[in-house]
Design an enzyme around this catalytic site. Structure first.
Site, short mmCIF file in Angstrom:
data_model
loop_
_atom_site.label_atom_id
_atom_site.label_comp_id
_atom_site.label_asym_id
_atom_site.label_seq_id
_atom_site.Cartn_x
_atom_site.Cartn_y
_atom_site.Cartn_z
N SER A 294 22.28 51.55 39.08
CA SER A 294 22.62 51.97 37.72
C SER A 294 22.86 53.48 37.70
CB SER A 294 21.51 51.55 36.76
OG SER A 294 21.93 51.69 35.42
N LYS B 245 25.09 56.14 40.25
CA LYS B 245 25.95 57.29 39.98
C LYS B 245 25.51 58.48 40.82
CE LYS B 245 25.80 55.87 35.09
NZ LYS B 245 26.81 54.83 35.04
N TRP C 283 29.34 45.50 30.91
CA TRP C 283 29.21 46.89 30.49
C TRP C 283 29.57 47.83 31.63
CZ3 TRP C 283 29.31 48.73 25.90
CH2 TRP C 283 28.73 49.93 25.53
N HIS D 96 22.33 42.99 34.99
CA HIS D 96 22.22 44.36 35.50
C HIS D 96 20.85 44.54 36.12
CE1 HIS D 96 23.31 48.65 35.49
NE2 HIS D 96 22.08 48.91 35.09
#
Length: 256
Positions: free
Chosen positions: A93, A97, A184, A235
């Site tokens: 998540s 990044k 998403w 997720h």
């Protein structure tokens, strides 16, 4: 790696633990580097670099997390039990990044693995699908440089997109993931980012087996310098994900 020790690495120190099987695993909590709160993110390692907080393009929380990953690598170079030339940086998540940014910034990471990293991770921003630049900057204003906010609802004005971030990792292997119920994070846009990074990897004559369309659900692309899977589910970071991360690492470390 040769022995049966793992390391838990935290901002405040390093703790040994027993591990039954190789490889070593090291983890640090991102909040130890920069608290994940818009009112407190500056109360971590950014205290060492206060000038970053006054710059429009200065480092914020995600940059601080990536910086911390590189400090872990600094330690690895001092530990004779760790083969620092075969270290993969892994994140889920928002951690995904940070992992991508750490890998782009620090070439000492031999491999980068970003799990469900979504917007400003692996997903193409210009698709405006799922979480957009405006949404992420509004909900998490402390993650990225202040200058990034000028692209809220203005993605087409971005001078770069996320396939370029993936390209900066070349020629080292990179593996990204998605989940079917995590729209998403834009699974299609994340995969297209990898496809659009291929020309840079091709400059290094690297072998990749990506197809024009994403692979079937729960099908992992392993024997490729750019790897990917989109698993069934939400997720999350699961056993399926870790199993394929290890398969991907084993393939590349065997073929060096």
């Amino acid at each position: 790696m040769p022995n049966q020790r793992c390391l838990r690495i935290h901002y405040r120190g390093i703790e040994d633990c027993q591990w039954k099987n190789d490889p070593h695993i090291a983890a640090f909590h991102v909040a130890d580097a920069a608290p994940d709160k818009k009112e407190e993110y500056m109360n971590g390692v950014l205290q060492l670099y206060p000038e970053q907080l006054t710059k429009d393009n200065g480092m914020r929380a995600v940059g601080a997390w990536a910086w911390a990953a590189s400090r872990v690598m600094d330690y690895f170079k001092t530990d004779k039990d760790v083969n620092f030339k075969k270290v993969a940086v892994v994140g889920h998540s928002r951690g995904g990044k940070a992992a991508l940014w750490a890998g782009a910034e620090d070439q000492r990471f031999a491999m980068v693995i970003a799990n469900c990293s979504g917007n400003t991770g692996a997903a193409l921003s210009r698709r405006k699908f799922g979480e957009t630049v405006e949404v992420i900057n509004t909900n998490f204003p402390h993650w990225f440089a202040a200058s990034y906010k000028k692209y809220n609802d203005n993605e087409n004005a971005l001078p770069v997109d996320q396939h370029m971030l993936v390209s900066l990792i070349a020629p080292r292997p990179v593996y990204t993931t998605n989940a079917t119920k995590d729209l998403w994070a834009d699974p299609k846009g994340s995969y297209l980012s990898l496809v659009n990074a291929e020309p840079v990897y091709a400059l290094y004559d690297k072998h990749f087996t990506l197809t024009a369309e994403p692979p079937a659900v729960n099908t992992a692309i392993i024997n490729s310098v750019i790897g990917y899977h989109n698993r069934e589910g939400i997720h999350d970071l699961t056993v399926f994900d870790w199993t394929n991360f290890v398969r991907f690492a084993n393939f590349h470390y065997r073929h060096e």
